[in-house]
Design a protein around this motif. Structure first.
Motif, short mmCIF file in Angstrom:
data_model
loop_
_atom_site.label_atom_id
_atom_site.label_comp_id
_atom_site.label_asym_id
_atom_site.label_seq_id
_atom_site.Cartn_x
_atom_site.Cartn_y
_atom_site.Cartn_z
N THR A 133 0.85 -1.21 0.00
CA THR A 133 0.00 0.00 0.00
C THR A 133 0.88 1.25 0.00
OG1 THR A 133 -0.23 -0.06 2.42
CG2 THR A 133 -1.95 -1.10 1.15
N TYR A 134 2.00 1.18 0.68
CA TYR A 134 2.93 2.32 0.68
C TYR A 134 3.38 2.61 -0.74
CZ TYR A 134 6.81 5.36 2.00
OH TYR A 134 7.66 6.42 2.14
N ILE A 139 -8.42 -1.38 -0.74
CA ILE A 139 -8.00 -1.11 0.63
C ILE A 139 -7.73 0.37 0.82
CG2 ILE A 139 -6.13 -1.44 2.28
CD1 ILE A 139 -5.91 -4.24 1.47
N ILE A 140 -7.03 0.95 -0.15
CA ILE A 140 -6.72 2.37 -0.06
C ILE A 140 -8.00 3.20 -0.09
CG2 ILE A 140 -5.70 4.27 -1.35
CD1 ILE A 140 -3.44 2.34 -2.08
N VAL A 196 -5.28 1.85 7.02
CA VAL A 196 -5.02 0.64 6.24
C VAL A 196 -5.06 -0.57 7.16
CG1 VAL A 196 -3.28 -0.61 4.90
CG2 VAL A 196 -3.70 1.80 4.43
N GLN A 197 -4.44 -0.43 8.32
CA GLN A 197 -4.41 -1.53 9.28
C GLN A 197 -5.82 -1.92 9.71
OE1 GLN A 197 -2.13 -3.51 10.10
NE2 GLN A 197 -3.09 -4.55 11.82
N ALA A 198 -6.64 -0.93 9.99
CA ALA A 198 -8.02 -1.20 10.42
C ALA A 198 -8.77 -1.95 9.33
CB ALA A 198 -8.73 0.11 10.77
N THR A 199 -8.59 -1.51 8.10
CA THR A 199 -9.24 -2.18 6.98
C THR A 199 -8.76 -3.62 6.86
OG1 THR A 199 -9.37 -0.08 5.80
CG2 THR A 199 -9.64 -2.08 4.49
N LEU A 200 -7.45 -3.76 6.97
CA LEU A 200 -6.85 -5.09 6.85
C LEU A 200 -7.37 -6.04 7.94
CD1 LEU A 200 -4.79 -6.85 5.40
CD2 LEU A 200 -3.00 -5.87 6.82
N GLU A 201 -7.48 -5.53 9.15
CA GLU A 201 -7.98 -6.36 10.25
C GLU A 201 -9.40 -6.81 9.99
OE1 GLU A 201 -7.32 -4.33 13.98
OE2 GLU A 201 -5.13 -4.44 13.72
N ASP A 202 -10.17 -5.89 9.46
CA ASP A 202 -11.53 -6.20 9.06
C ASP A 202 -11.58 -7.37 8.09
OD1 ASP A 202 -13.31 -4.29 10.19
OD2 ASP A 202 -14.28 -4.22 8.19
N ILE A 203 -10.77 -7.27 7.06
CA ILE A 203 -10.77 -8.28 6.01
C ILE A 203 -10.27 -9.62 6.57
CG2 ILE A 203 -9.71 -8.94 3.82
CD1 ILE A 203 -9.62 -5.81 3.28
N CYS A 204 -9.24 -9.55 7.41
CA CYS A 204 -8.72 -10.78 8.01
C CYS A 204 -9.77 -11.44 8.90
CB CYS A 204 -7.46 -10.48 8.82
SG CYS A 204 -6.03 -10.14 7.79
#
Lengths: 141, 141
Positions: free
Chosen positions: A13-14, A132-133, B105-113
């Motif tokens: 993402t970065y 995601i972004i 991004v982390q929050a989104t990723l955690e959601d998806i995981c």
DNA sequence: CTAAATGTAACTAATTTTGTTACAAATTTA
DNA sequence: TAAATTTGTAACAAAATTAGTTACATTTAG
């Protein structure tokens, strides 16, 4: 804890934010609060999977190899974890010395775990880095 | 490596084979080629989840708390891994010191995981211990 | 040529997981 | 009731995994 998948996703993402200008492992490591070598190690896996391109030498660094809409979390997951992550294995010793019944149960269990993991990967396959972004930047401040 | 889920599943299938007679941690440990305390630790989790009953004292041991058709791999998974296994987390340090974008991004990723893990658990939910035994014992010799 | 960057090996440190020892408490059985 | 057996759990040891670091050869831009 296995933070590799999360860290790798943040790397990608970065790079998506960086939009075409090469980012160095130093830069990225600072952003992710980790070590440049950790970044380079994961970057190598991402490169081997064809998700990023890296440039040696001064002003080198990494770029996305394709558009963020064409990179899914599944691509990243498979780049990092390999094709069979064996999330829930037995120890080698246990696999070897076990009797016929237990071996059968184990085979069945591995089957089911593989299909569970495949299902999970399909979820990852539905989400692109671009999404995601998008989802992330539309969060309220 | 996280062998707990697999070992716990073997414990439960062992008890299913034992059919009502209490099995000691020693017996089970021998069968699984591990240590009785390891078995007792996992057994405690299975007991807390209501999947097995344990009996203290001489001639004690463990029994299934209900019929193998009524125990799913999801039950075992949740008993062992807890409700949120955080299979793909970031380190606490990274979560804390990161900027707003990365946090999103982390929050989104955690959601998806979380949703990926839920999907995986649904696969486990479809398989009962009875089915594992059935599938396993119908293997060719 | 010099500076900056990757790629990787080798090592250290930290964390997690597994195995072990020890023992109190409970329960059966003689 | 005394002895034997077994769970439950704490505390520790060992093994395995993961993350971080140092070091340096190689590549490339300027």
């Amino acid at each position: 804890m296995n933070t590799s998948f999360a860290v790798a996703t943040h790397i990608v993402t970065y790079l998506a934010f960086a939009r075409g200008s090469a980012a160095s492992s130093e830069q990225i490591a600072e952003h992710l609060q980790t070590n440049p070598v950790v970044v380079r190690r994961l970057m190598s896996l991402l490169r081997d999977a064809g998700l990023v391109k890296t440039k040696l030498g001064a002003r080198g660094g990494a770029l996305l190899a394709r558009c963020p809409t064409k990179i899914s979390l599944r691509d990243i997951y498979e780049a990092i974890e390999g094709d069979d992550a064996d999330l829930f294995a037995l120890s080698a010793a246990q696999k070897e010395g076990c009797n016929r019944i237990m071996a059968s149960v184990q085979a069945t269990l591995e089957d089911i775990c593989a299909s569970a993991e495949e299902t999970m990967k399909r979820v990852f396959g539905k989400v692109s880095v671009a999404q995601i972004i998008e989802r992330s930047s539309s969060f309220p401040k």
